[in-house]
Motif scaffolding. Sequence first.
Motif, mmCIF file in Angstrom:
data_model
loop_
_atom_site.group_PDB
_atom_site.id
_atom_site.type_symbol
_atom_site.label_atom_id
_atom_site.label_comp_id
_atom_site.label_asym_id
_atom_site.label_seq_id
_atom_site.Cartn_x
_atom_site.Cartn_y
_atom_site.Cartn_z
ATOM 1 N N GLN A 255 0.846 -1.185 0.000
ATOM 2 C CA GLN A 255 0.000 0.000 0.000
ATOM 3 C C GLN A 255 0.882 1.236 0.000
ATOM 4 O O GLN A 255 1.965 1.243 0.603
ATOM 5 C CB GLN A 255 -0.909 0.036 1.237
ATOM 6 N N VAL A 256 0.415 2.286 -0.676
ATOM 7 C CA VAL A 256 1.115 3.561 -0.612
ATOM 8 C C VAL A 256 1.102 4.053 0.831
ATOM 9 O O VAL A 256 0.082 3.987 1.517
ATOM 10 C CB VAL A 256 0.451 4.588 -1.553
ATOM 11 N N GLY A 257 2.243 4.527 1.300
ATOM 12 C CA GLY A 257 2.381 4.968 2.684
ATOM 13 C C GLY A 257 2.991 3.922 3.591
ATOM 14 O O GLY A 257 3.360 4.230 4.736
ATOM 15 N N MET A 258 3.078 2.690 3.107
ATOM 16 C CA MET A 258 3.704 1.629 3.903
ATOM 17 C C MET A 258 5.171 1.979 4.146
ATOM 18 O O MET A 258 5.872 2.429 3.245
ATOM 19 C CB MET A 258 3.579 0.299 3.156
ATOM 20 N N THR A 259 5.640 1.777 5.370
ATOM 21 C CA THR A 259 7.025 2.079 5.713
ATOM 22 C C THR A 259 7.777 0.790 6.023
ATOM 23 O O THR A 259 7.177 -0.258 6.252
ATOM 24 C CB THR A 259 7.110 3.024 6.920
ATOM 25 N N GLY A 260 9.093 0.895 6.012
ATOM 26 C CA GLY A 260 9.931 -0.257 6.302
ATOM 27 C C GLY A 260 9.685 -0.799 7.693
ATOM 28 O O GLY A 260 9.262 -0.072 8.605
ATOM 29 N N ALA A 261 9.949 -2.085 7.846
ATOM 30 C CA ALA A 261 9.684 -2.736 9.126
ATOM 31 C C ALA A 261 10.556 -2.199 10.246
ATOM 32 O O ALA A 261 10.200 -2.298 11.418
ATOM 33 C CB ALA A 261 9.883 -4.252 8.978
ATOM 34 N N GLU A 262 11.708 -1.642 9.893
ATOM 35 C CA GLU A 262 12.614 -1.124 10.913
ATOM 36 C C GLU A 262 13.523 -0.083 10.294
ATOM 37 O O GLU A 262 13.642 0.031 9.081
ATOM 38 C CB GLU A 262 13.459 -2.253 11.501
ATOM 39 N N GLU A 263 14.148 0.705 11.159
ATOM 40 C CA GLU A 263 15.181 1.615 10.697
ATOM 41 C C GLU A 263 16.450 0.803 10.438
ATOM 42 O O GLU A 263 16.817 -0.064 11.222
ATOM 43 C CB GLU A 263 15.439 2.702 11.741
ATOM 44 N N GLU A 264 17.093 1.092 9.319
ATOM 45 C CA GLU A 264 18.250 0.301 8.892
ATOM 46 C C GLU A 264 19.532 1.105 9.103
ATOM 47 O O GLU A 264 19.608 2.258 8.694
ATOM 48 C CB GLU A 264 18.096 -0.075 7.415
ATOM 49 N N ARG A 265 20.498 0.461 9.701
ATOM 50 C CA ARG A 265 21.791 1.125 9.943
ATOM 51 C C ARG A 265 22.805 0.604 8.931
ATOM 52 O O ARG A 265 22.978 -0.606 8.784
ATOM 53 C CB ARG A 265 22.248 0.885 11.378
ATOM 54 N N ASP B 189 28.648 6.139 9.521
ATOM 55 C CA ASP B 189 27.414 5.424 9.824
ATOM 56 C C ASP B 189 26.205 6.274 9.445
ATOM 57 O O ASP B 189 26.180 7.493 9.709
ATOM 58 C CB ASP B 189 27.346 5.082 11.313
ATOM 59 N N TYR B 190 25.209 5.613 8.859
ATOM 60 C CA TYR B 190 23.968 6.286 8.484
ATOM 61 C C TYR B 190 22.767 5.436 8.887
ATOM 62 O O TYR B 190 22.893 4.231 9.145
ATOM 63 C CB TYR B 190 23.918 6.538 6.967
ATOM 64 N N LEU B 191 21.603 6.069 8.919
ATOM 65 C CA LEU B 191 20.349 5.405 9.236
ATOM 66 C C LEU B 191 19.386 5.633 8.069
ATOM 67 O O LEU B 191 19.273 6.756 7.567
ATOM 68 C CB LEU B 191 19.771 5.961 10.536
ATOM 69 N N ILE B 192 18.706 4.576 7.625
ATOM 70 C CA ILE B 192 17.792 4.670 6.487
ATOM 71 C C ILE B 192 16.364 4.378 6.927
ATOM 72 O O ILE B 192 16.107 3.410 7.652
ATOM 73 C CB ILE B 192 18.197 3.690 5.364
ATOM 74 N N ARG B 193 15.433 5.218 6.480
ATOM 75 C CA ARG B 193 14.003 4.996 6.659
ATOM 76 C C ARG B 193 13.351 4.954 5.274
ATOM 77 O O ARG B 193 13.637 5.805 4.426
ATOM 78 C CB ARG B 193 13.383 6.122 7.498
ATOM 79 N N ARG B 194 12.470 3.959 5.051
ATOM 80 C CA ARG B 194 11.889 3.757 3.725
ATOM 81 C C ARG B 194 10.373 3.889 3.742
ATOM 82 O O ARG B 194 9.722 3.553 4.733
ATOM 83 C CB ARG B 194 12.258 2.364 3.186
ATOM 84 N N GLU B 195 9.844 4.314 2.602
ATOM 85 C CA GLU B 195 8.392 4.455 2.454
ATOM 86 C C GLU B 195 7.992 4.161 1.013
ATOM 87 O O GLU B 195 8.638 4.629 0.071
ATOM 88 C CB GLU B 195 7.962 5.874 2.820
ATOM 89 N N VAL B 196 6.916 3.388 0.827
ATOM 90 C CA VAL B 196 6.333 3.194 -0.494
ATOM 91 C C VAL B 196 5.527 4.447 -0.836
ATOM 92 O O VAL B 196 4.587 4.798 -0.124
ATOM 93 C CB VAL B 196 5.426 1.945 -0.530
#
Length: 302
Positions: free
Chosen positions: A149-159, A248-255
């Motif tokens: 679905q549009v608005g779905m985000t990743g299950a976790e923050e990725e390092r 080091d970086y942190l990634i957040r994802r969204e459809v």
Amino acid sequence: MSFDTPLYLCGPLREPKQMLADQQYSGHTSIHDDDMAEKLGFRAGPIEGPTHFSQFTPLLVEIWGQDWFERGCFSAHFQNMVVEGEQVRAFVERPAPGATRVRCWAEKADGTPVLEASASIGDAGPSLLDERMARLRPPERLVILADLQVGMTGAEEERVRMDADQHMGELYPFSLNQKLERITENSPWYSQADVSPWGRPIIPLEMVSVLAEYSSKQAAFPVRQPVIGLFADQEIRMIDGPLLVGEDYLIRREVVALSESKRTESYWVRSRIYSADGSQLKAEMLLNHATLKHSYADYPQA
């Protein structure tokens, strides 16, 4: 006398190298494997699309200088696949004085289009992919992507991080140093801290894609498997760049969009790359993951 003739910069013909022949995901080889590509109707495994981004970097630095690495955006629609041994040339239209967006494209030696793109600096308004997304029609039927679905985000923050000799996993079975041995346009800024304006080696534009996708499996978006996909559109935007090697970086994802064509179902993901503590947005990647309908064994026949 003055002219209103549009002028452009162009780079030399280059032969980009295939480095994803051994790529694996979801337990199988990818479209970049020659055998898999042939099964899907392609003549050979294509070179990954963002590989071509490196050919634009010298042209865009000619226009915007160091600012390009800090606030630049490259927004591309891939048109035709390139296989190893083919030559590619990059073109960038010269901007009018004060312009913050330019038209870009790449062609094979015979003139076959490879990609079309916009490049911009800072807050330049809509990019090429912003415009393409605005024209998307809602998909009529999704099978492979039925659970998204549009608005779905990743299950976790990725390092994530990218060290110079770090193997980047099954998706990218090589290191930055190995890439730099074969990259079409190398720079000492990619490997030598003492000459980099930022006091650290910086991650090349095409390798930002590798960093952003390195941990993408952790997002756990429910795409039905097994299926073969490819990159159809991709945008990389620096907001507080460049990204640094060994940081080091942190990634957040969204459809952010779902779409469909005769041959593909697509999910568009925006990956936001933050400082390690998550407080400062450093860069973004927008990626159209196009999944091939005929690669999914149970896909209903129309």
